[in-house]
Every structure is written in C-alpha cells, then in structure tokens.
Design an enzyme around this catalytic site. Sequence first.
Site, PDB file in Angstrom:
ATOM      1  N   SER A  81       0.821  -1.210   0.000  1.00 21.93           N
ATOM      2  CA  SER A  81       0.000   0.000   0.000  1.00 21.93           C
ATOM      3  C   SER A  81       0.855   1.260   0.000  1.00 21.93           C
ATOM      4  O   SER A  81       1.920   1.305   0.624  1.00 21.93           O
ATOM      5  CB  SER A  81      -0.870  -0.011   1.255  1.00 21.93           C
ATOM      6  OG  SER A  81      -1.513   1.233   1.418  1.00 21.93           O
ATOM      7  N   TYR A 118      -1.587  -0.248  10.712  1.00 21.08           N
ATOM      8  CA  TYR A 118      -1.863  -0.883   9.415  1.00 21.08           C
ATOM      9  C   TYR A 118      -0.640  -0.752   8.507  1.00 21.08           C
ATOM     10  O   TYR A 118      -0.168  -1.729   7.918  1.00 21.08           O
ATOM     11  CB  TYR A 118      -3.091  -0.228   8.765  1.00 21.08           C
ATOM     12  CG  TYR A 118      -3.297  -0.604   7.323  1.00 21.08           C
ATOM     13  CD1 TYR A 118      -3.585  -1.918   6.961  1.00 21.08           C
ATOM     14  CD2 TYR A 118      -3.204   0.353   6.302  1.00 21.08           C
ATOM     15  CE1 TYR A 118      -3.776  -2.271   5.625  1.00 21.08           C
ATOM     16  CE2 TYR A 118      -3.397   0.012   4.973  1.00 21.08           C
ATOM     17  CZ  TYR A 118      -3.685  -1.292   4.633  1.00 21.08           C
ATOM     18  OH  TYR A 118      -3.859  -1.637   3.318  1.00 21.08           O
ATOM     19  N   LYS A 131       2.038  -3.624   6.860  1.00 23.92           N
ATOM     20  CA  LYS A 131       2.407  -3.787   5.441  1.00 23.92           C
ATOM     21  C   LYS A 131       3.930  -3.703   5.279  1.00 23.92           C
ATOM     22  O   LYS A 131       4.529  -4.462   4.513  1.00 23.92           O
ATOM     23  CB  LYS A 131       1.727  -2.703   4.591  1.00 23.92           C
ATOM     24  CG  LYS A 131       0.221  -2.887   4.451  1.00 23.92           C
ATOM     25  CD  LYS A 131      -0.109  -4.089   3.590  1.00 23.92           C
ATOM     26  CE  LYS A 131      -1.595  -4.391   3.554  1.00 23.92           C
ATOM     27  NZ  LYS A 131      -1.932  -5.657   2.909  1.00 23.92           N
TER      28      LYS A 131
HETATM   29  P1  NAD Z   1     -11.240  -6.449   1.393  1.00 20.57           P
HETATM   30  O1  NAD Z   1     -11.451  -6.363   2.863  1.00 20.57           O
HETATM   31  O2  NAD Z   1     -12.386  -6.181   0.497  1.00 20.57           O
HETATM   32  O3  NAD Z   1     -10.640  -7.870   1.014  1.00 20.57           O
HETATM   33  C1  NAD Z   1      -9.820  -8.616   1.879  1.00 20.57           C
HETATM   34  C2  NAD Z   1     -10.319 -10.053   1.874  1.00 20.57           C
HETATM   35  O4  NAD Z   1      -9.514 -10.822   2.768  1.00 20.57           O
HETATM   36  C3  NAD Z   1     -11.776 -10.177   2.352  1.00 20.57           C
HETATM   37  O5  NAD Z   1     -12.499 -10.997   1.472  1.00 20.57           O
HETATM   38  C4  NAD Z   1     -11.645 -10.807   3.722  1.00 20.57           C
HETATM   39  O6  NAD Z   1     -12.771 -11.582   4.059  1.00 20.57           O
HETATM   40  C5  NAD Z   1     -10.373 -11.633   3.544  1.00 20.57           C
HETATM   41  N1  NAD Z   1      -9.685 -11.932   4.808  1.00 20.57           N
HETATM   42  C6  NAD Z   1      -9.416 -11.093   5.816  1.00 20.57           C
HETATM   43  N2  NAD Z   1      -8.762 -11.741   6.785  1.00 20.57           N
HETATM   44  C7  NAD Z   1      -8.606 -13.016   6.376  1.00 20.57           C
HETATM   45  C8  NAD Z   1      -8.005 -14.169   6.935  1.00 20.57           C
HETATM   46  N3  NAD Z   1      -7.422 -14.132   8.140  1.00 20.57           N
HETATM   47  N4  NAD Z   1      -8.024 -15.311   6.233  1.00 20.57           N
HETATM   48  C9  NAD Z   1      -8.613 -15.369   5.011  1.00 20.57           C
HETATM   49  N5  NAD Z   1      -9.201 -14.306   4.442  1.00 20.57           N
HETATM   50  C10 NAD Z   1      -9.192 -13.150   5.107  1.00 20.57           C
HETATM   51  O7  NAD Z   1     -10.018  -5.478   1.037  1.00 20.57           O
HETATM   52  P2  NAD Z   1      -9.476  -5.001  -0.382  1.00 20.57           P
HETATM   53  O8  NAD Z   1      -9.768  -3.571  -0.522  1.00 20.57           O
HETATM   54  O9  NAD Z   1      -9.890  -5.949  -1.434  1.00 20.57           O
HETATM   55  O10 NAD Z   1      -7.905  -5.127  -0.098  1.00 20.57           O
HETATM   56  C11 NAD Z   1      -7.169  -6.271  -0.477  1.00 20.57           C
HETATM   57  C12 NAD Z   1      -5.737  -6.100  -0.031  1.00 20.57           C
HETATM   58  O11 NAD Z   1      -5.215  -4.893  -0.592  1.00 20.57           O
HETATM   59  C13 NAD Z   1      -5.575  -5.946   1.482  1.00 20.57           C
HETATM   60  O12 NAD Z   1      -4.416  -6.644   1.876  1.00 20.57           O
HETATM   61  C14 NAD Z   1      -5.394  -4.457   1.679  1.00 20.57           C
HETATM   62  O13 NAD Z   1      -4.641  -4.167   2.833  1.00 20.57           O
HETATM   63  C15 NAD Z   1      -4.659  -4.067   0.410  1.00 20.57           C
HETATM   64  N6  NAD Z   1      -4.860  -2.652   0.036  1.00 20.57           N
HETATM   65  C16 NAD Z   1      -6.131  -2.171  -0.097  1.00 20.57           C
HETATM   66  C17 NAD Z   1      -6.318  -0.825  -0.419  1.00 20.57           C
HETATM   67  C18 NAD Z   1      -7.698  -0.234  -0.545  1.00 20.57           C
HETATM   68  O14 NAD Z   1      -7.830   0.999  -0.430  1.00 20.57           O
HETATM   69  N7  NAD Z   1      -8.737  -1.021  -0.782  1.00 20.57           N
HETATM   70  C19 NAD Z   1      -5.201   0.009  -0.615  1.00 20.57           C
HETATM   71  C20 NAD Z   1      -3.930  -0.528  -0.488  1.00 20.57           C
HETATM   72  C21 NAD Z   1      -3.766  -1.875  -0.156  1.00 20.57           C
HETATM   73  N1  UFG Z   2     -12.108  12.158   2.755  1.00 19.24           N
HETATM   74  C1  UFG Z   2     -13.089  13.084   3.058  1.00 19.24           C
HETATM   75  N2  UFG Z   2     -14.255  12.640   3.606  1.00 19.24           N
HETATM   76  C2  UFG Z   2     -14.502  11.305   3.847  1.00 19.24           C
HETATM   77  C3  UFG Z   2     -13.488  10.375   3.538  1.00 19.24           C
HETATM   78  C4  UFG Z   2     -12.293  10.831   2.994  1.00 19.24           C
HETATM   79  O1  UFG Z   2     -12.909  14.281   2.848  1.00 19.24           O
HETATM   80  O2  UFG Z   2     -15.582  10.965   4.365  1.00 19.24           O
HETATM   81  C5  UFG Z   2     -10.861  12.625   2.121  1.00 19.24           C
HETATM   82  C6  UFG Z   2      -9.606  12.308   2.918  1.00 19.24           C
HETATM   83  O3  UFG Z   2      -9.343  13.318   3.860  1.00 19.24           O
HETATM   84  C7  UFG Z   2      -8.558  12.211   1.805  1.00 19.24           C
HETATM   85  C8  UFG Z   2      -9.349  11.645   0.617  1.00 19.24           C
HETATM   86  O4  UFG Z   2     -10.724  11.923   0.900  1.00 19.24           O
HETATM   87  O5  UFG Z   2      -8.117  13.496   1.464  1.00 19.24           O
HETATM   88  C9  UFG Z   2      -9.179  10.154   0.428  1.00 19.24           C
HETATM   89  O6  UFG Z   2      -9.462   9.496   1.659  1.00 19.24           O
HETATM   90  P1  UFG Z   2      -9.707   7.919   1.734  1.00 19.24           P
HETATM   91  O7  UFG Z   2     -10.065   7.595   3.143  1.00 19.24           O
HETATM   92  O8  UFG Z   2     -10.642   7.493   0.665  1.00 19.24           O
HETATM   93  O9  UFG Z   2      -8.291   7.309   1.333  1.00 19.24           O
HETATM   94  P2  UFG Z   2      -6.857   7.481   2.022  1.00 19.24           P
HETATM   95  O10 UFG Z   2      -5.967   8.124   1.013  1.00 19.24           O
HETATM   96  O11 UFG Z   2      -6.944   8.123   3.340  1.00 19.24           O
HETATM   97  O12 UFG Z   2      -6.412   5.980   2.277  1.00 19.24           O
HETATM   98  C10 UFG Z   2      -6.701   4.899   1.388  1.00 19.24           C
HETATM   99  C11 UFG Z   2      -6.870   3.635   2.215  1.00 19.24           C
HETATM  100  C12 UFG Z   2      -5.561   3.264   2.858  1.00 19.24           C
HETATM  101  C13 UFG Z   2      -4.526   3.121   1.784  1.00 19.24           C
HETATM  102  C14 UFG Z   2      -4.403   4.404   1.010  1.00 19.24           C
HETATM  103  C15 UFG Z   2      -3.409   4.272  -0.097  1.00 19.24           C
HETATM  104  O13 UFG Z   2      -7.853   3.837   3.230  1.00 19.24           O
HETATM  105  O14 UFG Z   2      -5.697   2.033   3.523  1.00 19.24           O
HETATM  106  O15 UFG Z   2      -5.673   4.755   0.457  1.00 19.24           O
HETATM  107  O16 UFG Z   2      -3.658   3.154  -0.840  1.00 19.24           O
HETATM  108  F1  UFG Z   2      -3.335   2.839   2.353  1.00 19.24           F
END
Ligand code: NAD
Ligand code: UFG
Length: 347
Positions: A131, A155, A159
Amino acid sequence: MAQLLISGGAGFIGSHTCLVLLEAGHHLMVIDNYHNSSPEALRRVANLAGPDAANRLNIVEGDIRNSDDLDRAFSNNKQDIEAVVHFAGLKAVGESVQQPLLYWDVNVVGSCCLLQAMQRHRCRTIVFSSSATLYGYPTQVPIPESAAVQPINPYGHSKAAVEQMLMDLSASEPGWRIARLRYFNPVGAHCSGKIGEDPRGIPNNLFPFVTQVAIGRRQELQVFGNDWPTPDGSGVRDYIHVMDLAEGHQAALDVLLQEDPQLLTLNLGSGTGHSVLDVVKAFEAVSGRSVPYTVQNRRPGDAACTVADPSQAAARLNWSTHRSLLEMCQDAWTWQQNNPKGYSTLD
Ligand code: NAD
Ligand code: UFG
C-alpha cells in the site's frame, strides 16, 4: 494457463482480480474467511467470467493463519499451485490504531503462515498487496518507489513488516519470484455493476461514502479540510480504477512467471491527483444527483497529497492505467444503484 491461489479473493480487489484472471483462462483456488466479504461476490465473478469459469474457480472457506486450511487450499487442485496472489488482510487504518495486535496477527502472522505453506508446497511465486500507506507523509510527490518507507499507523507498519519479510525471504533462498505492489487509492467497480466495493458499516473511504450520499443512504459528505496546500484546499489522491488495478496484477503475474526469479517493488497508481472536490463534481456529473457536503477539520493522519510515480510499473510490466475519474465514478454509481445494500440484496 496456471493454477493460482488467491487469498482474500472474495474481497473488493480480490474479486475483480479473480474475474480478470478467470477471463485470461487461469484456474483459481480462493481462500477467504469472509471476514469482510460475501460468497455472493465469487458467485457473480463466476457468472461474469463465462460458461466454463465455474469449473475453474474453487473456494476454500478458511483462514490464512490456519495451516490446515492452507494445506487444503494448496492440495485440493488437479495441478500444483504455481503462484499466490495475496490479498487477505485487514485494511482499516482507524481500527488498526484501536486493535494493533489484531493487525499484526492477521496481516503479519497471516502472511508468515501463508509463506510457510508455500514453502511446504514448493511454491515460490507471490504477488503481495502492499500500500501507498507505507510512504506516510511523503516528502516528494509524485512518489517514487525509492521514497522512504515511514508508515504512521499500525496498518502501515503491518504492510512494511510483510514487505521486509518478503525481502528477507528472497535474499535467503534463490528462486523466489515476488512482486510487492503498492496500491494508491483503488475505487470503482466492474462496468457491469455486478461486483463492487461493499464496506461494512459507515464507510471510512471517500468513494463509498460519496456513492452512499448520492443514493440517499447518508445525508451529507464531510470533507476533511479545505485548507490543505492543494489547488482547491481539499486533499489530493491518486485514484485507480479497480479494473486497472486487477489488470496490473495479471501483468505482474505474467512477468514473474515468465522472467528469472526476482523481487519487484512497484507503485500501482495513475500518476494523476484528484481532490476531494474534484471527486464530488465528477460524481455529480455522472449520477445527476447532488452530493451535499460540509467542510470539517482535517482528519488526523491524512497527508495533503499522495500521487504515484507510476513509471516503474509502466517500464517493468508494460502496464498503465487507462480508466478516467469519470469512469471510476460511473462504475461505482452503477454498482451502487444496482446493489443499494451491497451483496446483502440478491438480484
Ligand atoms: P477487502 O477487505 O475487500 O478484502 C480482503 C479479503 O480478505 C476479504 O475478502 C476478507 O474476508 C479476507 N480476509 C481477511 N482476513 C482473512 C483471513 N485471516 N483469512 C482469510 N481471508 C481473510 O479489502 P481489499 O480492498 O480488497 O484489499 C485487499 C488487499 O489490498 C488488502 O491486503 C489491503 O490491505 C490491500 N490494500 C487495499 C487498499 C484499498 O484501499 N482497498 C489500498 C492498499 C492496499
Ligand atoms: N475524505 C473526506 N471525507 C470522507 C473520507 C475521505 O474528505 O468521508 C478525504 C480524505 O481526507 C482524503 C481523501 O478523501 O483526502 C481520500 O481518503 P480515503 O479515506 O478514501 O483514502 P486514504 O488516502 O486516506 O487511504 C486509502 C486507504 C488506505 C490506503 C491508502 C493508499 O484507506 O488504507 O488509500 O492506498 F493505504
């Protein structure tokens, strides 16, 4: 075509990536405990991927911290697992501050158990969901992969720990093929509106909050700060369409499976920043709905601007994003309209 293990394949990014990989002809074994997802997501993925896809999609309901569950997932296939795409984990920054041990357990111990299972089953190819949160408050934007890893919450620490674990492993044993993919802000949905993001409870992230305001589930958006050093004062992020991200995983897998063993560390982003107010305007344009908002204080832990330098991914994977902010909003809106309560409403 390869036999792949997808951890967390029922989740937001996992389900879209499963679709892309099934469409490419791969055989998938998903392991997911449905902690943050629904089995319905994978049923819809199989339907979208075409007539024979269901035969190529197998699922073990299990936990990546449980070696028996992992052994079942590695063994219940006609062919050996050639590569793992590792999505499973927890991702809520605020929750990680409240429950750091849970995040170390699921994200770090879980990844360690998965890697141990890979060693038992002689599989040494993995794509890991890292991430942009690793970069903390970035000191340069666009952010290159060489920027300092300096996470500011548990978190992010989890990572960073898994990234280090993977680096140690690749240094210890030749033959590992590893991609650490640092996602920026994944949003949107498949254009069919059949699969998308289904957050539990009140969304923490901007996009699902905006779609829920537009559909009338929430009254108004809170914009966290209009005094950031950005062109309109609201926070700027690098939003990436989840289908572009899914295709990035396919590209990374192709490179890992075809080239010599290596450790890849790549930003997956578009290289373009959009402010919170840009997102609101784009969403209003595609939906024809108004998205009322009030400006609140800055959210603790937020950075003003995070945008990827995506040039390494372009060079190494021959991949870049091509879906616009308007497409991200349109597809998120179609998904929200078709599934006002996410997967809990069957169609
Ligand atoms: P998500 O929560 O939709 O998907 C994660 C999946 O993992 C879910 O289906 C959940 O049920 C499963 N899971 C959780 N714990 C588990 C366990 N112990 N065993 C088996 N399955 C388990 O999240 P996502 O947005 O699809 O994210 C996927 C990956 O990408 C995550 O590792 C997250 O940290 C990373 N990531 C997400 C974002 C984002 O903004 N969505 C950004 C950067 C990185
Ligand atoms: N924001 C608002 N109002 C809201 C939610 C968000 O103004 O209700 C703003 C935040 O302040 C930020 C932007 O919208 O400026 C994006 O915020 P998000 O919460 O959508 O995303 P972040 O960039 O904070 O973080 C996300 C994931 C993290 C991940 C990161 C980079 O939550 O887990 O993107 O991948 F690490």
